[in-house]
Design a protein around this motif. Structure first.
Motif: not given
Ligand code: AMP
Length: 319
Positions: A1-3, A14-16, A139-144, A177-180, A185-188
């Motif tokens: 995970m990126r800080p 999605g991950a933790l 173990p990652v979310g779908e985007d990865q 694997p992909r929380l909106p 859109r994908k939560m970000s």
């Molecule tokens: P990141 O912040 O991009 O480094 O993401 C860390 C982990 O969280 C990765 O495995 C991502 O796939 C997962 N992740 C981040 N956002 C989402 C989301 N909206 N839904 C599911 N997984 C997520």
């Protein structure tokens, strides 16, 4: 995970959550990807140290156990940079340009400069991170998932050029694997559509009230389809089966309105988050212990990374 800031719900579901369960069955390595954070957030690094500590606190509060999992910081194990460099020599540019997240982020993230080499090379560094621990599963979310696929390709290429060193890791997805996010859109965090672990219950309720729903439900008496509604995907995580069944039925018949449906969901969400937030407050007061956990994780990761790099240098005749 990126800080890059506070964790949001996507990180948790999605991950933790997955990591916490997997540590019972796997020898696990989890790291704070501070070099990866620089790919998009290189201009201002003033908060990264704080974010690293906060992230470790979130992980521990969520249930990661430093006795069971190795929890460390990427930049504390410089072997990651060496392996990244070696992989960058054998990775064709076309492979990187085709990665879906590369194009998606360049189209969607407008407030950051993503035109640097590091951003294009992001998945190469990630391949180094994964293969450094000769991982079988990630173990990652779908985007990865495309990044894990690229990791397999880079590992395969290395093995075919220099001899078998790396296994072929598979992605392990969670049930969500992909929380909106609030806008569907994908939560970000970079899309500004997230619910953060640091949000107060009032903020969570207020954010949920703004959430996008099934576009067909324009007026109160329009029936909707829960499967097309981001709020319903949250009900599946945070509401009882009974509430889910009621929402499913009453949405389709316009028996309830979106305001009511959202309130039920955000009540469940706040309820489920509260023990995690309480543990978080407890860990936040134990900074020295957090520092020791990170130091210990860094040491254990460096040991494993050292062994892998020896095998890599030998295979490449770079000893
Ligand atoms: P990141 O912040 O991009 O480094 O993401 C860390 C982990 O969280 C990765 O495995 C991502 O796939 C997962 N992740 C981040 N956002 C989402 C989301 N909206 N839904 C599911 N997984 C997520």
């Amino acid at each position: 995970m990126r800080p890059t800031g506070k964790l949001h719900l996507g990180h948790v579901v999605g991950a933790l959550k997955n990591w916490v369960e997997l540590q019972e069955r796997y020898r696990s390595f989890h790291f704070i990807a501070d070099w990866h954070a620089l790919t998009s957030d290189f201009a201002d690094t003033s908060e990264i140290d704080q974010f690293r500590t906060e992230m470790m606190i979130d992980w521990l509060a969520a249930g990661l156990d430093p006795q069971k999992s190795v929890l460390f910081v990427q930049s504390a194990v410089p072997e990651h940079a060496e392996l990244h460099l070696l992989f960058s020599m054998i990775t064709p540019l076309g492979w990187l340009e085709r990665v879906p997240t590369y194009k998606e982020q360049r189209d969607n993230v407008i407030d950051k400069d993503l035109g640097n080499y590091g951003f294009l090379g992001y998945p190469v560094l990630q391949a180094a991170d994964i293969l450094m621990y000769r991982a079988d599963a990630v173990p990652v979310g779908e985007d990865q998932v495309p990044h894990v696929e690229l990791t397999r390709e880079i590992g395969r290429r290395f093995n075919s050029l220099y001899g078998q060193v790396f296994p072929e890791p598979q992605a392990l997805l969670t049930p969500v694997p992909r929380l909106p996010g609030l806008d569907g859109r994908k939560m970000s965090k970079s899309y500004g559509n997230d619910i953060s672990l640091s949000d107060s219950p009032e903020t969570i309720h207020a954010k949920v009230r703004t959430m996008m729903t099934d576009p067909a439900r324009k007026r109160r008496h329009d029936p909707g389809n829960p499967e097309l509604c981001p709020v319903f995907s949250y009900h599946k995580i945070y509401s009882s089966r009974e509430t889910q069944a009621t929402v499913d039925r009453e949405c389709r018949t316009a028996g309830i309105g979106c305001v009511e449906c959202k309130k039920w969901m955000s009540d469940g969400l706040v309820r489920e988050l509260s023990p995690l937030l309480e543990r978080r407050r407890d860990y936040a007061g134990r900074r020295q212990e957090i520092g020791e956990i990170i130091e210990d994780g860094n040491r254990r990761a460096a040991q494993e990374a050292g062994e892998t790099m020896q095998a890599v240098r030998q295979a490449m005749k770079m000893t």
